[in-house]
Write a protein that holds these residues in place. Structure first.
Motif, short mmCIF file in Angstrom:
data_model
loop_
_atom_site.label_atom_id
_atom_site.label_comp_id
_atom_site.label_asym_id
_atom_site.label_seq_id
_atom_site.Cartn_x
_atom_site.Cartn_y
_atom_site.Cartn_z
N ILE A 155 0.91 -1.29 0.12
CA ILE A 155 0.06 -0.05 0.04
C ILE A 155 1.02 1.26 0.04
O ILE A 155 1.84 1.33 0.86
CB ILE A 155 -0.85 0.11 1.18
N VAL A 156 0.60 1.96 -0.92
CA VAL A 156 1.28 3.26 -1.18
C VAL A 156 0.62 4.40 -0.39
O VAL A 156 -0.48 4.78 -0.87
CB VAL A 156 1.96 3.56 -2.28
N THR A 157 1.47 5.19 0.47
CA THR A 157 0.67 6.57 1.02
C THR A 157 1.69 7.66 1.10
O THR A 157 2.90 7.29 1.34
CB THR A 157 0.32 6.24 2.49
N SER A 158 1.29 8.54 0.72
CA SER A 158 2.23 9.78 0.66
C SER A 158 1.62 11.02 0.76
O SER A 158 0.37 11.32 0.49
CB SER A 158 2.74 9.80 -0.73
N ALA A 159 2.03 12.11 1.29
CA ALA A 159 1.47 13.54 1.18
C ALA A 159 1.30 14.12 -0.23
O ALA A 159 0.62 14.94 -0.34
CB ALA A 159 2.31 14.38 2.27
N ASP A 160 2.29 13.43 -1.20
CA ASP A 160 2.34 14.06 -2.31
C ASP A 160 1.30 13.28 -3.07
O ASP A 160 1.21 12.16 -3.47
CB ASP A 160 3.59 13.68 -3.03
N ALA A 161 0.31 13.92 -3.83
CA ALA A 161 -0.88 13.50 -4.47
C ALA A 161 -0.49 12.59 -5.53
O ALA A 161 -1.21 11.67 -5.96
CB ALA A 161 -1.75 14.64 -4.88
N LYS A 162 0.95 12.82 -6.24
CA LYS A 162 1.28 12.08 -7.33
C LYS A 162 1.38 10.81 -6.97
O LYS A 162 1.36 9.64 -7.82
CB LYS A 162 2.42 12.90 -7.88
N TYR A 163 1.65 10.37 -5.69
CA TYR A 163 2.20 9.23 -5.29
C TYR A 163 1.25 8.29 -4.56
O TYR A 163 1.29 7.34 -4.32
CB TYR A 163 3.51 9.24 -4.47
N ASN A 164 0.37 9.05 -3.69
CA ASN A 164 -0.41 8.74 -2.68
C ASN A 164 -1.26 7.81 -3.44
O ASN A 164 -2.31 8.27 -4.42
CB ASN A 164 -1.29 9.73 -2.01
N GLY A 165 -1.61 6.60 -3.05
CA GLY A 165 -2.50 5.64 -3.66
C GLY A 165 -2.03 4.96 -4.91
O GLY A 165 -2.87 4.07 -5.81
N VAL A 166 -0.79 5.28 -5.18
CA VAL A 166 -0.20 4.56 -6.67
C VAL A 166 -0.42 3.03 -6.26
O VAL A 166 -0.12 2.47 -5.29
CB VAL A 166 1.30 4.96 -6.78
N THR A 167 -0.89 2.09 -7.47
CA THR A 167 -1.02 0.89 -7.44
C THR A 167 0.32 0.13 -7.41
O THR A 167 1.13 0.60 -8.43
CB THR A 167 -1.82 0.46 -8.54
N VAL A 168 0.73 -0.76 -6.55
CA VAL A 168 2.09 -1.64 -6.85
C VAL A 168 1.65 -2.85 -6.77
O VAL A 168 0.56 -3.32 -6.09
CB VAL A 168 2.81 -1.21 -5.65
N GLY A 169 2.55 -3.81 -7.67
CA GLY A 169 1.88 -5.21 -8.02
C GLY A 169 2.38 -5.76 -6.92
O GLY A 169 2.98 -5.49 -5.83
N THR A 170 2.06 -7.18 -6.59
CA THR A 170 2.40 -8.00 -5.43
C THR A 170 3.51 -8.78 -6.02
O THR A 170 3.88 -8.57 -6.84
CB THR A 170 1.20 -9.04 -5.24
N ALA A 171 4.05 -9.49 -4.85
CA ALA A 171 5.18 -10.19 -5.03
C ALA A 171 4.91 -11.43 -4.47
O ALA A 171 4.16 -11.63 -3.33
CB ALA A 171 6.50 -9.62 -4.33
N THR A 172 5.34 -12.54 -4.86
CA THR A 172 5.27 -13.76 -4.47
C THR A 172 6.42 -14.27 -3.57
O THR A 172 7.60 -14.32 -4.30
CB THR A 172 4.81 -15.05 -5.43
N ALA A 173 6.45 -14.92 -2.35
CA ALA A 173 7.73 -15.21 -1.72
C ALA A 173 7.64 -16.71 -1.49
O ALA A 173 6.45 -17.23 -1.02
CB ALA A 173 7.58 -14.44 -0.36
#
Length: 60
Positions: A26-44
């Motif tokens: 989950i991406v959280t940021s005070a910068d609206a350009k980055y807040n909520g950006v979708t990041v893929g999952t990783a399999t371990a």
């Protein structure tokens, strides 16, 4: 920019065998350009270093 992440399983002395887990982000940021950006999952893949003990049966 990619960042390395180290994930360590807890050594619990319980034989659980080989496991696969999905790590999500989950991406959280005070910068609206980055807040909520979708990041893929990783399999371990988790390799267990514990072994199952054979049951001990006491003779009657």
């Amino acid at each position: 920019m990619p960042q390395p992440v180290v994930i360590t399983a807890i050594d619990d002395n319980v034989a659980e065998g080989l496991q696969t887990e999905i790590i999500s982000h989950i991406v959280t940021s005070a910068d609206a350009k980055y807040n909520g950006v979708t990041v893929g999952t990783a399999t371990a893949t988790i390799t267990d270093n514990d072994t199952a003990a054979a049951p001990v049966v006491q003779p009657l």
